[in-house]
Design a protein around this motif. Structure first.
Motif, PDB file in Angstrom:
ATOM      1  N   ARG A  50       0.919  -1.387  -0.093  1.00 13.02           N
ATOM      2  CA  ARG A  50       0.247   0.025   0.108  1.00 13.02           C
ATOM      3  C   ARG A  50       0.778   1.312   0.140  1.00 13.02           C
ATOM      4  O   ARG A  50       1.492   1.466   0.999  1.00 13.02           O
ATOM      5  N   THR A  51       0.914   1.882  -1.303  1.00 14.71           N
ATOM      6  CA  THR A  51       1.587   3.204  -1.226  1.00 14.71           C
ATOM      7  C   THR A  51       0.709   4.340  -0.551  1.00 14.71           C
ATOM      8  O   THR A  51       1.526   5.362  -0.328  1.00 14.71           O
ATOM      9  N   PHE A  52      -0.445   3.930  -0.229  1.00 17.49           N
ATOM     10  CA  PHE A  52      -1.266   4.996   0.443  1.00 17.49           C
ATOM     11  C   PHE A  52      -1.519   4.840   1.855  1.00 17.49           C
ATOM     12  O   PHE A  52      -2.282   3.946   2.385  1.00 17.49           O
ATOM     13  N   THR A  53      -0.657   5.745   2.646  1.00 17.07           N
ATOM     14  CA  THR A  53      -0.795   5.457   3.996  1.00 17.07           C
ATOM     15  C   THR A  53      -1.945   6.318   4.337  1.00 17.07           C
ATOM     16  O   THR A  53      -2.812   7.264   3.538  1.00 17.07           O
ATOM     17  N   PRO A  54      -2.813   6.053   5.615  1.00 12.58           N
ATOM     18  CA  PRO A  54      -3.894   6.754   5.818  1.00 12.58           C
ATOM     19  C   PRO A  54      -3.844   8.214   5.852  1.00 12.58           C
ATOM     20  O   PRO A  54      -4.843   8.974   5.221  1.00 12.58           O
ATOM     21  N   ASP A  55      -2.512   9.006   6.309  1.00 14.84           N
ATOM     22  CA  ASP A  55      -2.488  10.530   5.830  1.00 14.84           C
ATOM     23  C   ASP A  55      -2.833  10.651   4.446  1.00 14.84           C
ATOM     24  O   ASP A  55      -3.494  11.622   4.070  1.00 14.84           O
ATOM     25  N   ARG A  56      -2.250   9.795   3.556  1.00 10.93           N
ATOM     26  CA  ARG A  56      -2.261  10.236   2.134  1.00 10.93           C
ATOM     27  C   ARG A  56      -3.635  10.128   1.710  1.00 10.93           C
ATOM     28  O   ARG A  56      -4.321  10.724   0.987  1.00 10.93           O
ATOM     29  N   ILE A  57      -4.222   8.961   2.067  1.00 11.62           N
ATOM     30  CA  ILE A  57      -5.637   8.867   1.761  1.00 11.62           C
ATOM     31  C   ILE A  57      -6.477   9.793   2.179  1.00 11.62           C
ATOM     32  O   ILE A  57      -7.293  10.466   1.424  1.00 11.62           O
ATOM     33  N   GLU A  58      -6.330  10.300   3.307  1.00 18.03           N
ATOM     34  CA  GLU A  58      -7.170  11.373   3.735  1.00 18.03           C
ATOM     35  C   GLU A  58      -6.823  12.667   2.915  1.00 18.03           C
ATOM     36  O   GLU A  58      -7.986  13.620   2.528  1.00 18.03           O
TER      37      GLU A  58
END
Ligand SMILES: [Zn+2]
Length: 123
Positions: free
Chosen positions: A3-11
């Protein structure tokens, strides 16, 4: 799956896409309003006179407006799809080759579904 998408980035992208959705919907509402005006003007013109000089212009105006409206609708749908991909965890993955789409590309175009290489091949 990495997952290149950390929760931060998703947000971050969620906010970006939501802002984008608000804008797209506002544009769509504007176009819908505009098309209503043309619709009214058109039926007035048709009822008015058999040889109305506005005829062709109106038709041209109409087709331009419907094209713009379709674009605005597609734009809203694109953003909705991107948001649901984000919710499903498939956001940022190229739909064609399955490789991650670069963050720089997504920042420029949050609704992108293809990586830059695939986008070049397709278009
Ligand atoms: Zn790709």
């Amino acid at each position: 799956m990495t997952r290149t998408f950390t929760p931060d980035r998703i947000e971050k992208f969620e906010r970006l896409l939501e802002a984008e959705r608000t804008e797209a919907k506002a544009r769509l509402a504007e176009h819908l309003e505009g098309i209503d005006e043309v619709r009214v003007a058109r039926s007035d013109a048709a009822a008015d006179d058999e040889h109305d000089p506005e005829g062709p212009t109106m038709t041209q105006e109409w087709s331009q407006r419907t094209a713009v409206l379709a674009d605005a609708e597609a734009e809203v749908a694109d953003v909705e799809r991107a948001l649901s991909r984000l919710a499903q965890g498939t956001y940022g993955t190229c739909e064609r080759c399955g490789k991650p789409i670069t963050v720089a590309r997504l920042e420029a175009r949050p609704t992108a579904t293809l990586c830059i290489d695939c986008a070049r091949l397709v278009r």
